[in-house]
Motif scaffolding. Structure first.
Motif, mmCIF file in Angstrom:
data_model
loop_
_atom_site.group_PDB
_atom_site.id
_atom_site.type_symbol
_atom_site.label_atom_id
_atom_site.label_comp_id
_atom_site.label_asym_id
_atom_site.label_seq_id
_atom_site.Cartn_x
_atom_site.Cartn_y
_atom_site.Cartn_z
ATOM 1 N N GLU A 136 -10.029 -6.164 5.354
ATOM 2 C CA GLU A 136 -8.910 -6.914 4.782
ATOM 3 C C GLU A 136 -8.450 -6.340 3.443
ATOM 4 O OE1 GLU A 136 -7.333 -9.129 6.348
ATOM 5 O OE2 GLU A 136 -8.683 -9.551 8.017
ATOM 6 N N SER A 137 -9.407 -5.926 2.587
ATOM 7 C CA SER A 137 -9.054 -5.501 1.234
ATOM 8 C C SER A 137 -8.765 -4.016 1.111
ATOM 9 C CB SER A 137 -10.189 -5.872 0.260
ATOM 10 O OG SER A 137 -10.449 -7.257 0.284
ATOM 11 N N LEU A 138 -9.190 -3.223 2.089
ATOM 12 C CA LEU A 138 -9.021 -1.782 1.965
ATOM 13 C C LEU A 138 -8.236 -1.174 3.121
ATOM 14 C CD1 LEU A 138 -12.616 -0.945 0.710
ATOM 15 C CD2 LEU A 138 -10.518 -0.894 -0.647
ATOM 16 N N LYS A 173 -6.547 -2.450 5.743
ATOM 17 C CA LYS A 173 -5.211 -2.994 5.992
ATOM 18 C C LYS A 173 -4.274 -2.791 4.813
ATOM 19 C CE LYS A 173 -6.132 -6.485 9.535
ATOM 20 N NZ LYS A 173 -5.980 -7.904 9.922
ATOM 21 N N GLN A 174 -4.845 -2.567 3.627
ATOM 22 C CA GLN A 174 -4.005 -2.306 2.470
ATOM 23 C C GLN A 174 -3.472 -0.876 2.468
ATOM 24 O OE1 GLN A 174 -3.019 -4.664 0.266
ATOM 25 N NE2 GLN A 174 -4.127 -6.076 1.610
ATOM 26 N N PHE A 175 -4.253 0.041 3.047
ATOM 27 C CA PHE A 175 -3.846 1.446 3.047
ATOM 28 C C PHE A 175 -3.004 1.798 4.266
ATOM 29 C CE2 PHE A 175 -4.504 5.860 4.334
ATOM 30 C CZ PHE A 175 -4.093 6.531 3.190
ATOM 31 N N HIS A 184 -0.609 1.257 7.635
ATOM 32 C CA HIS A 184 0.372 0.336 8.192
ATOM 33 C C HIS A 184 0.018 0.123 9.669
ATOM 34 C CE1 HIS A 184 2.078 4.323 9.205
ATOM 35 N NE2 HIS A 184 2.510 3.723 10.305
ATOM 36 N N ARG A 203 -9.397 5.737 -1.429
ATOM 37 C CA ARG A 203 -10.517 4.805 -1.629
ATOM 38 C C ARG A 203 -11.322 5.145 -2.877
ATOM 39 N NH1 ARG A 203 -13.411 1.426 -2.913
ATOM 40 N NH2 ARG A 203 -15.092 0.397 -1.752
ATOM 41 N N GLN A 229 -10.244 2.978 -5.729
ATOM 42 C CA GLN A 229 -10.108 1.530 -5.507
ATOM 43 C C GLN A 229 -11.433 0.826 -5.777
ATOM 44 O OE1 GLN A 229 -6.969 0.364 -4.884
ATOM 45 N NE2 GLN A 229 -6.539 2.541 -5.196
#
Length: 365
Positions: free
Chosen positions: A90-92, A94-96, A98, A117, A120
């Motif tokens: 969820e935090s990595l 899906k953030q990077f 599409h 990463r 981050q």
């Protein structure tokens, strides 16, 4: 199915056509006003666009399957592992990334993710951004790799794009505490935090990892056979493991069980709470820094292994206790370190080699 003329426009010479086609059992229609010479090309372009959209809809998509994968992990892994995977997804991930078809993911996408990463940091308590460690980077990569392996089993992919992308880790720390340091550690933690003291004693007496101790439940502690049984879902190697309980640790578990009441887990405290307690306590030690870095709770597992090695326990037995998947892992970590019993064995050289001083006098009595 095809196109048909439904109106003519005498003022412009154009005509109106009805486009009609069926793709994957679904009917599509459209009205188009154009020149008669254009209609065939326009119809084919429209039909090809619909076919491409339908194909994309049939393709397994990244986000949808990530959610399915998390459901799978929740059913098959421990709560701690499941929570870790969910955080990374969820935090990595899906953030990077599409949302894209799984089959379009290439090795270059994973390399770009790893590069991103590194910058981050998920810990909000840090005052400034830092490059994450190689170990943390590999943890995130492991989640991605596990997902792609699952996707291969689901027949969504043919190959894992994470193959051989792990970052080299420098995690072979030399940790060797003296018995005086062990006594200081136990005495000071007993006065500071009894939970922390018990955790340290269990780590020293069993060689269990910090996470394994925190996830331990009472049904895994067998007082009749004096063992701790860890299922494959709770071990790093994904193999079940049995760890013998020595007398003092068995008594400590009995004491804790009497105090636990109906609690399922051995430790009621959270992972984060005991880590924070340890970090606040550590400056009170005279040996806060161990050789090549701050002393960590995980280092106590290495101390347990080293003490066993010092007492002549075979490397194969230490491997079983620690749960290393391969004996070479145990040998690489502990074999280079000196052992007291080796001194006695080295003395045998004095029976073979005539050591002498510079003046010719024998050095061996």
């Amino acid at each position: 199915m095809g196109y048909s003329e439904i109106a003519r426009h005498s003022d412009t010479g154009k005509r109106t056509y009805r486009f009609d086609t069926r793709i994957d059992g679904k009917r599509h229609q459209k009205r188009v006003k154009c020149w008669p010479s254009e209609v065939k090309a326009l119809f084919r372009s429209w039909e090809m666009g619909l076919e491409a959209s339908a194909k994309r809809a049939r393709e397994p998509m990244l986000f949808e399957n990530l959610d399915r994968f998390l459901d799978h992990v929740k059913e098959t892994r421990s709560a701690q592992t499941s929570g870790h995977y969910k955080t990374v997804v969820e935090s990595l991930i899906k953030q990077f990334f599409h949302d894209m078809p799984l089959r379009e993911i290439r090795r270059k996408h994973i390399e770009e993710f790893l590069k991103w990463r590194r910058t981050q940091c998920l810990w909000t308590t840090r005052k400034k951004p830092e490059r994450v460690s190689a170990s943390t980077l590999n943890h995130s990569l492991n989640v991605l790799s596990s997902f792609f392996n699952w996707a291969i089993v689901q027949e969504h992919l043919e190959a894992n794009p994470c193959f051989k992308l792990r970052t080299r880790e420098n995690n072979y720390r030399e940790i060797r505490l003296t018995m005086d340091q062990i006594r200081e550690l136990l005495d000071k933690t007993a006065a500071y935090d009894r939970r922390l003291n018990r955790l340290i004693q269990i780590a020293l007496g069993t060689g269990l990892r910090f996470g394994e101790i925190m996830n331990l439940t009472w049904d895994e502690v067998d007082f009749e056979r004096n063992i701790v049984f860890l299922s494959r879902q709770k071990t790093k190697s994904k193999r079940a493991r049995v760890v013998p309980l020595i007398g003092p640790i068995r008594d400590l578990f009995l004491e804790m069980m009497r105090e636990s009441g109906t609690r399922e887990r051995v430790f009621a405290s959270s992972y984060q709470a005991l880590q924070l307690s340890w970090k606040r306590f550590r400056p009170a030690l005279s040996f806060e820094t161990a050789h090549d870095g701050p002393l960590r709770l995980h280092d106590l597992r290495h101390c347990c292994a080293q003490f066993l090695l010092d007492r002549g326990v075979p490397m194969e037995d230490i491997q079983v206790v620690l749960g290393h998947q391969d004996l070479t892992t145990t040998q690489r970590r502990y074999a280079p370190l000196a052992r007291p019993d080796l001194a006695e064995k080295m003395e045998r050289l004095t029976d073979l080699i005539p050591f002498r001083r510079a003046d010719g006098e024998d050095l061996v009595n």
